[in-house]
Design a protein around this motif. Structure first.
Motif, short mmCIF file in Angstrom:
data_model
loop_
_atom_site.label_atom_id
_atom_site.label_comp_id
_atom_site.label_asym_id
_atom_site.label_seq_id
_atom_site.Cartn_x
_atom_site.Cartn_y
_atom_site.Cartn_z
N PHE A 26 0.84 -1.21 0.00
CA PHE A 26 0.00 0.00 0.00
C PHE A 26 0.87 1.25 0.00
CE2 PHE A 26 -2.40 3.39 2.05
CZ PHE A 26 -3.62 3.33 1.38
N LEU A 27 0.67 2.14 -1.00
CA LEU A 27 1.46 3.36 -1.16
C LEU A 27 0.64 4.56 -0.67
CD1 LEU A 27 2.76 2.68 -4.79
CD2 LEU A 27 3.71 1.85 -2.61
N HIS A 28 1.22 5.33 0.25
CA HIS A 28 0.51 6.45 0.86
C HIS A 28 0.34 7.61 -0.13
CE1 HIS A 28 4.22 8.85 1.21
NE2 HIS A 28 4.82 7.72 1.59
N GLY A 29 -0.53 8.53 0.22
CA GLY A 29 -0.77 9.72 -0.59
C GLY A 29 0.28 10.79 -0.39
N TRP A 30 0.17 11.86 -1.17
CA TRP A 30 1.15 12.94 -1.17
C TRP A 30 1.23 13.61 0.19
CZ3 TRP A 30 0.82 18.44 -0.97
CH2 TRP A 30 2.02 19.09 -1.29
N ASN A 31 2.44 13.75 0.71
CA ASN A 31 2.71 14.47 1.95
C ASN A 31 1.97 13.87 3.14
OD1 ASN A 31 4.50 16.48 2.72
ND2 ASN A 31 2.91 18.04 2.88
N LEU A 32 1.85 12.56 3.16
CA LEU A 32 1.15 11.87 4.25
C LEU A 32 2.07 10.82 4.88
CD1 LEU A 32 -2.32 11.19 2.58
CD2 LEU A 32 -1.73 13.06 4.12
N PHE A 33 1.83 10.54 6.14
CA PHE A 33 2.48 9.42 6.81
C PHE A 33 1.70 8.14 6.53
CE2 PHE A 33 4.05 12.82 9.73
CZ PHE A 33 5.41 12.60 9.57
N SER A 34 2.40 7.07 6.22
CA SER A 34 1.71 5.79 6.00
C SER A 34 1.00 5.34 7.27
CB SER A 34 2.71 4.72 5.54
OG SER A 34 3.73 4.53 6.50
N SER A 35 1.51 5.72 8.43
CA SER A 35 0.88 5.31 9.70
C SER A 35 -0.50 5.89 9.88
CB SER A 35 1.78 5.71 10.88
OG SER A 35 1.99 7.10 10.90
N TRP A 36 -0.81 6.96 9.16
CA TRP A 36 -2.15 7.54 9.25
C TRP A 36 -3.21 6.60 8.67
CZ3 TRP A 36 -0.86 13.21 7.36
CH2 TRP A 36 -0.11 13.83 8.35
N CYS A 37 -2.78 5.59 7.93
CA CYS A 37 -3.72 4.62 7.36
C CYS A 37 -3.83 3.36 8.23
CB CYS A 37 -3.28 4.23 5.96
SG CYS A 37 -3.30 5.59 4.77
N GLU A 38 -3.26 3.39 9.43
CA GLU A 38 -3.24 2.18 10.25
C GLU A 38 -4.65 1.66 10.54
OE1 GLU A 38 -1.94 0.74 14.74
OE2 GLU A 38 -0.77 2.32 13.76
N ALA A 64 11.45 2.89 -5.86
CA ALA A 64 11.34 2.37 -4.49
C ALA A 64 10.29 1.28 -4.38
CB ALA A 64 11.01 3.52 -3.53
N THR A 65 9.17 1.46 -5.08
CA THR A 65 8.10 0.45 -5.04
C THR A 65 8.57 -0.86 -5.65
OG1 THR A 65 6.42 2.18 -5.16
CG2 THR A 65 5.73 -0.05 -5.73
N ARG A 66 9.31 -0.80 -6.74
CA ARG A 66 9.83 -2.02 -7.36
C ARG A 66 10.83 -2.71 -6.44
NH1 ARG A 66 10.45 0.85 -13.19
NH2 ARG A 66 8.36 0.42 -13.97
#
Length: 257
Positions: free
Chosen positions: A53-65, A99-101
């Motif tokens: 799962f790739l986060h949105g622009w200028n967001l922390f991935s942890s916000w999607c926990e 980075a995703t690859r």
């Protein structure tokens, strides 16, 4: 008695049967991890499909926990990398694609990959990732990056910069999920490499695709809209030959895609 379609459809909005563990890992714990990441996984033993799962622009991935914990409770392992820092203006999508690859290849590493992290670092024995069922997902800018990766754009960025012939190829993705994907500020100001070519079925990937959008992207108060018209989920749906229905999208054959 068989469950009704309505009951089956609404069940996904209820918590699933699995207890969930959310943990973080970075290079201080596992040197081979390409990016700091959050792993949200069922905590009980079993073999589960994986979503990168790739986060949105200028967001922390942890916000999607919270969202990813709900997904994990239904029997999925979610891997959410932090592709770049928050606060800086970053439109370097080729770097995110690379980075995703690398992350996809790292997942399958026998020594330092996802299975090692779950078992040895998180101490969750018996929880096994099934990379034969690997989905690529992303929100907002991350949704656009997910499409770019799935389309094979920007191929000059190698996942194996040292040309190591022994390095395993990355696993193949079996599905793509884009949550309110955004391709740029406007049709004329897309993030490079451009995903939206505005040609019919130019986003056909040969795999199931789910696009989720509220339809509220063009609305804004004050600043520019987060998902401008012409480069948001509606345009993505039209170019992929999908049918819009009840807040999600179906492919032209009517099967959830």
């Amino acid at each position: 008695m068989a469950s009704s379609p309505v009951a089956m459809g609404t069940a996904v909005f209820q918590p699933g049967p699995h207890p969930v563990a959310a943990r973080h890992v970075d290079q201080s714990q596992v040197s081979g991890v390409p990016k700091p990441l959050m792993v949200v996984t069922p905590a009980d033993a079993g073999t589960y499909p994986v979503a990168l799962f790739l986060h949105g622009w200028n967001l922390f991935s942890s916000w999607c926990e919270r969202l990813l914990s709900h997904v994990a409770s239904h029997g999925f392992i979610a891997v959410a990398p932090q592709l770049y820092g928050v606060g800086a203006i970053n439109f370097d999508d080729p770097k995110d694609i690379k980075a995703t690859r690398k992350l996809a290849a790292w997942l399958a590493d026998d020594h330092q990959g996802l299975a090692h992290v779950i078992t040895d670092v998180f101490a969750l024995p018996g929880v096994n990732p099934d990379l034969s069922r690997l989905a690529l997902a992303g929100h907002s800018r991350g949704g656009d990056t997910a499409f770019a990766v799935a389309l094979g754009l920007d191929p000059q960025h190698s996942i194996n910069p040292n040309n190591d012939a022994a390095a395993p190829p990355p696993p193949k993705f079996s599905a793509l999920v884009a949550v309110d994907p955004v391709a740029g500020l406007s049709k004329q100001a897309q993030v490079e490499p451009m995903v939206l070519t505005f040609k019919p079925r130019s986003l056909h990937l040969g795999m199931p695709v789910l696009v989720v959008g509220t339809g509220l992207g063009p609305k804004h108060i004050g600043g520019p809209p987060c998902a401008p018209a012409g480069v948001n989920c509606d345009r993505t749906v039209k170019l992929n030959g999908l049918i819009k229905r009840n807040g999600h999208h179906l492919n032209a054959s009517g099967a959830l895609a």
